[in-house]
Design an enzyme around this catalytic site. Sequence first.
Site, PDB file in Angstrom:
ATOM      1  N   CYS A 188     -14.821   1.319   1.017  1.00  0.00           N
ATOM      2  CA  CYS A 188     -13.542   0.668   0.726  1.00  0.00           C
ATOM      3  C   CYS A 188     -13.483  -0.688   1.413  1.00  0.00           C
ATOM      4  CB  CYS A 188     -12.357   1.510   1.181  1.00  0.00           C
ATOM      5  SG  CYS A 188     -10.794   0.650   0.885  1.00  0.00           S
ATOM      6  N   THR A 198     -15.745  -1.288  -5.614  1.00  0.00           N
ATOM      7  CA  THR A 198     -15.375  -2.640  -6.055  1.00  0.00           C
ATOM      8  C   THR A 198     -16.170  -3.721  -5.335  1.00  0.00           C
ATOM      9  OG1 THR A 198     -13.595  -2.651  -4.450  1.00  0.00           O
ATOM     10  CG2 THR A 198     -13.020  -1.997  -6.701  1.00  0.00           C
TER      11      THR A 198
END
Lengths: 310, 259
Positions: free
Chosen positions: A137, A200
């Site tokens: 993350c 991401t």
Amino acid sequence: MIINSEDVDLSLDLFSRRFKNPVMPASGCFSFGREVSMLYDLNLLGAIVVKATTLTERLGNKTPRVAETPSGMLNAIGLQNPGVQRVMEEELPYLRRFDDLPVIVNVAGTAIEDYVEVVKALRDSPDVFAIELNISCPNVKCGGIQFGTDPLVAQEMVRAIKAVASVPVIVKLSPNVTDIVSMALACEEAGADALSLINTVVGMQIDVEKRRPLLANTSGGLSGPAIRPIAVRMVYEVSSRVKVPVIGIGGIMTGRDVVEFMMAGATAVQVGTANFVDPWSCPRIISELAQWCADHGVSRVTDLVGAAKQ
Amino acid sequence: MPKVRVVKQESVGTGLYKMVFESPIDLKEKGFMPGQFLHLRPSESYDLLLRRPLSLCMADVEHNVLTVVYRAQGEGTKRLARLAAGDVVDVLGPLGHGFAAVSGDRRSLLVGGGIGVPPLVELGRYLKKQGQSVISVLGFQNKSQAILLDEFAQIGDMIVMSDDGTIGERGLVTGALTEDVLMDVDRFYSCGPTPMLKAVQATMKVFCVPGFLSLEERMGCGIGICVGCVHEISQKGELKYVKTCKEGPVFPSEEVVFS
């Protein structure tokens, strides 16, 4: 050979369990399933990966938390979640009504001990089929990404988790590294049962009127079709080197995109941002996948895995 | 995905558009609340990825059509502005938790600013139907941005303010919130830019009039799964984040925290 889409075998085996299809919503893109379950039967999904869970409650980042970018979006939610106890008591039991839905719980934290405590707590839940270790993350300080960028630290983490976990452990890899293959090999050697990639890509947008970063967190994670080629390349490279199954993630919007990831070497896929654009994305993608296979005379979806390498 | 036909689109001011389209749900059967929003895809392709939340301005239950009034400011809303009657648009909604009328109220005040004015139309009509008297205080940048005045004139009393005095009185909406105007007002309902909401909240607190604010945050999914659009509220002394798209966009004014 002409076949009907209903006759295409979409099933696969993962961790000694039969999955009815390779499509599951990605963590953080489906909350804990409740909202979307009002729209369609979640039994249609191959599995569900619920929102990242930490040891104690996290309020998350300030707003703005999301921004649109060309063919994608940035997010910096900051792992907002009620903490593992409440997830086990209030969220996971809801999913029991779906009798054929393996539940994968994404685990995050700021220190190895936190992750270990969450995984130990989850041993008491009858609802967890597998754990996805979020060592990638990008949006919180010490949000796990430090574990996801150093192979030795990642290895220490995976070993510690494997020592306490009672279910299979999937490790979710970050693309924000120089060499994702060495990260993958390190995690596999430490005992990871599967790898999911990619999380991401760190990005940023400036509000040019205000002369400030648009997101309150300054930077965020880029997702959506914009990152798909990065993800496909990484899945291709990693799946060529590891023996454990690879779950492909990154900008999947259609059944064709699933085919692309599977041909690159993914055994299954996760659908993230598409759920925000169209909450019915997953069932639509599953039927598009079956249709693609039918149109191309592919009777078993597993035949596609790694097809681009042969 | 719920695709519906555009019934009509027209320009209603500089950069401002009014679009009427079929409702994706049966309004009579499923119901709706004033203050809810519609989530529209600007394009079939994925270059402009996310939906655009536009507040519900008017609902025609008999014909099952919805009206939005919006500013074409960014790429997405500019694309929406190019749609014409007969075109197809992908709409989710009405979504969110809207304005709730409070039984026993006899007079309500609507305070709207700029492109926050539209959702107050359906609310005003609803309050009027409930037998309430309604006073609207509406603020605009200038005359070319003034919208929906005929609609509000039919709902009740109306005070118009503008930044440059080209329409109504020159000044901010809070300038119009005097003791005279607030006399007999049981409750207020407000929607507009955040600085305006902040000022309205403070003013109405001084006058001890309870009310509701409709908030705006950058939104992702619109259905509560991305947790992008949270806003801070205070409930029983406890601060927490709530989702503007799901628990909101309308919240009791006294609970809303502006940082």
